[in-house]
Design a protein around this motif. Structure first.
Motif, PDB file in Angstrom:
ATOM      1  N   ALA A 121      77.507  53.101  10.310  1.00 53.35           N
ATOM      2  CA  ALA A 121      77.275  53.359  11.740  1.00 53.35           C
ATOM      3  C   ALA A 121      77.660  54.786  12.112  1.00 53.35           C
ATOM      4  O   ALA A 121      78.697  55.283  11.680  1.00 53.35           O
ATOM      5  N   ARG A 122      76.806  55.422  12.897  1.00 50.64           N
ATOM      6  CA  ARG A 122      77.130  56.745  13.435  1.00 50.64           C
ATOM      7  C   ARG A 122      78.168  56.582  14.537  1.00 50.64           C
ATOM      8  O   ARG A 122      78.069  55.671  15.362  1.00 50.64           O
ATOM      9  N   GLU A 123      79.168  57.445  14.549  1.00 49.50           N
ATOM     10  CA  GLU A 123      80.192  57.394  15.603  1.00 49.50           C
ATOM     11  C   GLU A 123      80.120  58.685  16.413  1.00 49.50           C
ATOM     12  O   GLU A 123      80.210  59.782  15.841  1.00 49.50           O
ATOM     13  N   LEU A 124      79.944  58.562  17.710  1.00 51.49           N
ATOM     14  CA  LEU A 124      79.882  59.746  18.563  1.00 51.49           C
ATOM     15  C   LEU A 124      81.281  60.098  19.055  1.00 51.49           C
ATOM     16  O   LEU A 124      82.083  59.204  19.358  1.00 51.49           O
ATOM     17  N   PRO A 125      81.593  61.406  19.167  1.00 55.74           N
ATOM     18  CA  PRO A 125      82.924  61.818  19.622  1.00 55.74           C
ATOM     19  C   PRO A 125      83.274  61.198  20.978  1.00 55.74           C
ATOM     20  O   PRO A 125      82.463  61.241  21.913  1.00 55.74           O
ATOM     21  N   GLY A 126      84.431  60.575  21.049  1.00 58.10           N
ATOM     22  CA  GLY A 126      84.878  59.934  22.298  1.00 58.10           C
ATOM     23  C   GLY A 126      84.408  58.499  22.440  1.00 58.10           C
ATOM     24  O   GLY A 126      84.924  57.732  23.250  1.00 58.10           O
ATOM     25  N   LEU A 127      83.417  58.127  21.640  1.00 54.99           N
ATOM     26  CA  LEU A 127      82.882  56.755  21.732  1.00 54.99           C
ATOM     27  C   LEU A 127      83.210  55.967  20.455  1.00 54.99           C
ATOM     28  O   LEU A 127      82.613  54.933  20.182  1.00 54.99           O
ATOM     29  N   GLU A 128      84.161  56.469  19.671  1.00 48.50           N
ATOM     30  CA  GLU A 128      84.496  55.831  18.383  1.00 48.50           C
ATOM     31  C   GLU A 128      84.979  54.397  18.602  1.00 48.50           C
ATOM     32  O   GLU A 128      85.630  54.090  19.585  1.00 48.50           O
ATOM     33  N   ALA A 129      84.655  53.562  17.612  1.00 50.66           N
ATOM     34  CA  ALA A 129      85.082  52.161  17.663  1.00 50.66           C
ATOM     35  C   ALA A 129      86.576  52.055  17.360  1.00 50.66           C
ATOM     36  O   ALA A 129      87.111  52.833  16.573  1.00 50.66           O
ATOM     37  N   ASP A 130      87.229  51.078  18.009  1.00 48.10           N
ATOM     38  CA  ASP A 130      88.642  50.808  17.702  1.00 48.10           C
ATOM     39  C   ASP A 130      88.845  49.363  17.244  1.00 48.10           C
ATOM     40  O   ASP A 130      89.940  48.952  16.885  1.00 48.10           O
ATOM     41  N   GLY A 131      87.750  48.570  17.260  1.00 48.23           N
ATOM     42  CA  GLY A 131      87.833  47.186  16.803  1.00 48.23           C
ATOM     43  C   GLY A 131      88.434  46.224  17.816  1.00 48.23           C
ATOM     44  O   GLY A 131      88.415  45.017  17.617  1.00 48.23           O
ATOM     45  N   LYS A 132      88.967  46.759  18.913  1.00 45.52           N
ATOM     46  CA  LYS A 132      89.553  45.899  19.938  1.00 45.52           C
ATOM     47  C   LYS A 132      88.571  45.741  21.102  1.00 45.52           C
ATOM     48  O   LYS A 132      88.020  44.674  21.328  1.00 45.52           O
ATOM     49  N   ARG A 133      88.350  46.839  21.805  1.00 46.10           N
ATOM     50  CA  ARG A 133      87.436  46.817  22.958  1.00 46.10           C
ATOM     51  C   ARG A 133      86.124  47.543  22.679  1.00 46.10           C
ATOM     52  O   ARG A 133      85.130  47.309  23.350  1.00 46.10           O
ATOM     53  N   VAL A 134      86.139  48.450  21.704  1.00 50.67           N
ATOM     54  CA  VAL A 134      84.924  49.195  21.338  1.00 50.67           C
ATOM     55  C   VAL A 134      84.582  48.867  19.886  1.00 50.67           C
ATOM     56  O   VAL A 134      85.394  49.068  18.986  1.00 50.67           O
ATOM     57  N   GLN A 181      81.691  59.180  28.354  1.00 49.02           N
ATOM     58  CA  GLN A 181      83.103  59.002  28.006  1.00 49.02           C
ATOM     59  C   GLN A 181      83.501  57.545  28.212  1.00 49.02           C
ATOM     60  O   GLN A 181      82.915  56.831  29.022  1.00 49.02           O
ATOM     61  N   LEU A 182      84.498  57.109  27.452  1.00 51.31           N
ATOM     62  CA  LEU A 182      85.047  55.756  27.592  1.00 51.31           C
ATOM     63  C   LEU A 182      86.550  55.864  27.854  1.00 51.31           C
ATOM     64  O   LEU A 182      87.275  56.471  27.069  1.00 51.31           O
ATOM     65  N   ASP A 183      86.997  55.295  28.971  1.00 54.47           N
ATOM     66  CA  ASP A 183      88.442  55.221  29.249  1.00 54.47           C
ATOM     67  C   ASP A 183      88.903  53.824  28.859  1.00 54.47           C
ATOM     68  O   ASP A 183      88.453  52.839  29.450  1.00 54.47           O
ATOM     69  N   ARG A 184      89.779  53.736  27.876  1.00 56.38           N
ATOM     70  CA  ARG A 184      90.177  52.440  27.332  1.00 56.38           C
ATOM     71  C   ARG A 184      91.547  52.012  27.837  1.00 56.38           C
ATOM     72  O   ARG A 184      92.444  52.834  27.967  1.00 56.38           O
ATOM     73  N   SER A 185      91.675  50.717  28.078  1.00 58.50           N
ATOM     74  CA  SER A 185      93.010  50.153  28.314  1.00 58.50           C
ATOM     75  C   SER A 185      93.070  48.833  27.556  1.00 58.50           C
ATOM     76  O   SER A 185      92.109  48.463  26.884  1.00 58.50           O
ATOM     77  N   ALA A 186      94.162  48.108  27.664  1.00 55.60           N
ATOM     78  CA  ALA A 186      94.363  46.906  26.843  1.00 55.60           C
ATOM     79  C   ALA A 186      93.268  45.867  27.030  1.00 55.60           C
ATOM     80  O   ALA A 186      92.859  45.209  26.073  1.00 55.60           O
ATOM     81  N   ASP A 187      92.781  45.705  28.261  1.00 51.83           N
ATOM     82  CA  ASP A 187      91.832  44.610  28.504  1.00 51.83           C
ATOM     83  C   ASP A 187      90.484  45.048  29.068  1.00 51.83           C
ATOM     84  O   ASP A 187      89.648  44.216  29.408  1.00 51.83           O
ATOM     85  N   LYS A 188      90.253  46.371  29.187  1.00 47.08           N
ATOM     86  CA  LYS A 188      88.955  46.809  29.723  1.00 47.08           C
ATOM     87  C   LYS A 188      88.615  48.227  29.269  1.00 47.08           C
ATOM     88  O   LYS A 188      89.462  48.956  28.753  1.00 47.08           O
ATOM     89  N   VAL A 189      87.362  48.585  29.486  1.00 54.05           N
ATOM     90  CA  VAL A 189      86.881  49.938  29.194  1.00 54.05           C
ATOM     91  C   VAL A 189      86.085  50.413  30.407  1.00 54.05           C
ATOM     92  O   VAL A 189      85.219  49.688  30.899  1.00 54.05           O
TER      93      VAL A 189
END
Length: 464
Positions: A147-160, A239-247
């Motif tokens: 999978a291609r990962e765009l800067p700032g939009l990288e997957a974290d396996g939790k919410r993205v 851009q994606l702003d991440r927190s524990a339960d939402k993006v």
């Protein structure tokens, strides 16, 4: 330790690599295949196959919800996402084991480890036990893509998530954002939307499924919207702003940036070839934007070195990789090999409704300077489609008005991923409109729509 000598070494055991290894072995070659993760590659373990298993569960769930239409009753309909995923993983495991069995049956040596080119005709392999050296006149690189990962939009396996996380979801999304509406993005959007997730798809191009014929894309979009999906075209996630339960996603549309809240994001913005760490550049292989440059026979320009499948560029499809694997094995064995015509490779997307196509779209045919005839036939005019309760869809055919050559075929609707092969065979056999018109299609079948679409291109459709 002395080097192990083979005729052919294949790096990567995905649908390109394992098929190349088996075909080379069938042709009497001594073959080794090196795989760092799973036999069957991404397609079988983390791609084509497990996604189809998930989508089948969603399809059955959707049909259960429609039970009343069919004179049936089904109460307290629900699903268990863990059980759905477990079935999908079981299907993948069964097939991966099957690949191992096929390689063993064909006497292919399987080495689990990481391979690197180590000079002319040499491959060094790092394994759990240490390192092996392999020698072969012919080396086939089939390392696939990720999978291609765009800067700032990288997957974290939790919410993205990437497709890989989506196949084993840590939770069932309630409010889902899918970035990208190619086959992978739209299949996951379709799956989670059917199971009740509030789904939004963001596509940077001017339409969903952008590689498909514009009319098919428009039809599919209408259907997705009817199912409750939100589609944002000509839009970009900045851009994606991440927190524990939402993006919070910052989505740019029409020059304005909107902040939208989701609990899950799936990034499906394309793929990059697995070219790193293989020693390709040192070997003299040319790489362009993470893909190996080859000729029509998958030759890299370096003597005895071939590249097949996703690493060798578009179309990024398992069936293209497999076919290239067979072609290269036959070339190595001195057989008369036929290069692949990209225009004869079909694309299939298993969303609901399904989408399938081969050859030129109407726009591309015009762009190429053809004088064309176009035929269409709707599912609503087909007895089998109505009996199945699947009356939404369309078959479209594009012909060269001068020669009657079938330039392209495009479909949306139930089971079109199975139907498309009729037109693929037709194109392979250089069928004209006359041949197709004179072919007797069985009744009642969905395939009759293929006949009617051809007839329509020449003003002869009967049921429309």
């Amino acid at each position: 330790m002395a080097a192990q000598v083979f005729d052919v070494v294949v790096i990567g055991a995905g649908p390109g690599g394992y098929v190349a290894a088996i075909r080379a072995a069938q042709l009497g070659k001594k073959v080794a295949v090196v795989e760092r993760e799973n036999l069957g590659g991404i397609c079988l373990n983390w791609g084509c196959i497990p996604t189809k298993a998930l989508l089948r569960s969603a399809e059955v769930f959707h049909l259960m919800e429609r039970a009343k239409e069919f004179g049936l009753s089904a109460d307290k309909i629900g699903y268990d996402i863990d059980a759905v995923v477990k079935r999908s993983r079981g299907v993948a495991k069964q097939l991966s084991g099957g690949v191992g069995h096929l390689l063993k049956k064909n006497k292919v040596t399987v080495i689990m480890g990481e391979a690197k080119l180590a000079g002319a005709g040499k491959v060094a392999v790092k394994t759990d036990r240490g390192s092996d050296e392999l020698q072969a006149k012919s080396i086939i690189v089939a390392t696939g893509a990720r999978a291609r990962e765009l800067p700032g939009l990288e997957a974290d396996g939790k919410r993205v998530w990437t497709y890989r996380h989506a196949l084993q979801p840590p939770h069932m999304p309630k409010k889902l954002l899918v970035i990208g509406s190619g086959a992978i993005g739209i299949e996951f959007a379709s799956f989670f939307n059917t199971l009740g997730a509030d789904t939004t798809v963001v596509e940077v191009m001017d339409r969903v499924l952008p590689v498909e014929d514009a009319e098919i894309s428009a039809f599919a979009k209408k259907s997705f919207v009817k199912q409750g999906m939100k589609i944002m075209e000509k839009a970009m996630v900045k851009q994606l702003d991440r927190s524990a339960d939402k993006v919070i996603a910052h989505v740019e549309l029409g020059g304005k940036v909107e902040k939208l809240e989701f609990d899950t994001v799936i990034s499906a913005v394309g793929i990059v070839g697995n070219v790193e760490g293989l020693g390709l550049e040192d070997a003299g292989v040319k790489i362009d934007r993470t893909h190996v440059i080859t000729d029509e026979f998958c030759r890299t320009g370096v003597d005895g070195l071939y590249a097949i499948g996703d690493i060798a560029g578009a179309p990024w499809l398992a069936h293209k990789a497999s076919h290239e694997g067979v072609m290269v094995a036959e070339l190595i064995a001195g057989k008369h090999a036929h290069p692949i015509k990209p225009g004869s490779i079909a694309g299939c997307t298993y969303c609901h409704p399904q989408v399938a196509s081969v050859g030129l779209t109407e726009a591309k045919a015009k762009e190429a300077g053809y004088d064309i005839k176009v035929g269409r036939f709707p599912f609503i005019g087909n007895g089998k489609a109505i009996a199945l309760g699947e009356a939404e869809g369309m078959v479209k055919t594009v012909f060269d008005a001068k020669t009657g050559e079938l330039l392209g075929a495009h479909m949306v609707g139930a089971e079109v991923t199975e139907l498309i092969q009729g037109y693929i065979v037709g194109r392979q056999l250089e069928t004209t409109e006359e041949d197709l018109m004179h072919t007797v299609f069985p009744h009642p079948t969905l395939s009759e729509m293929m006949h009617e679409s051809v007839l329509d291109a020449y003003g002869r459709a009967i049921h429309f």
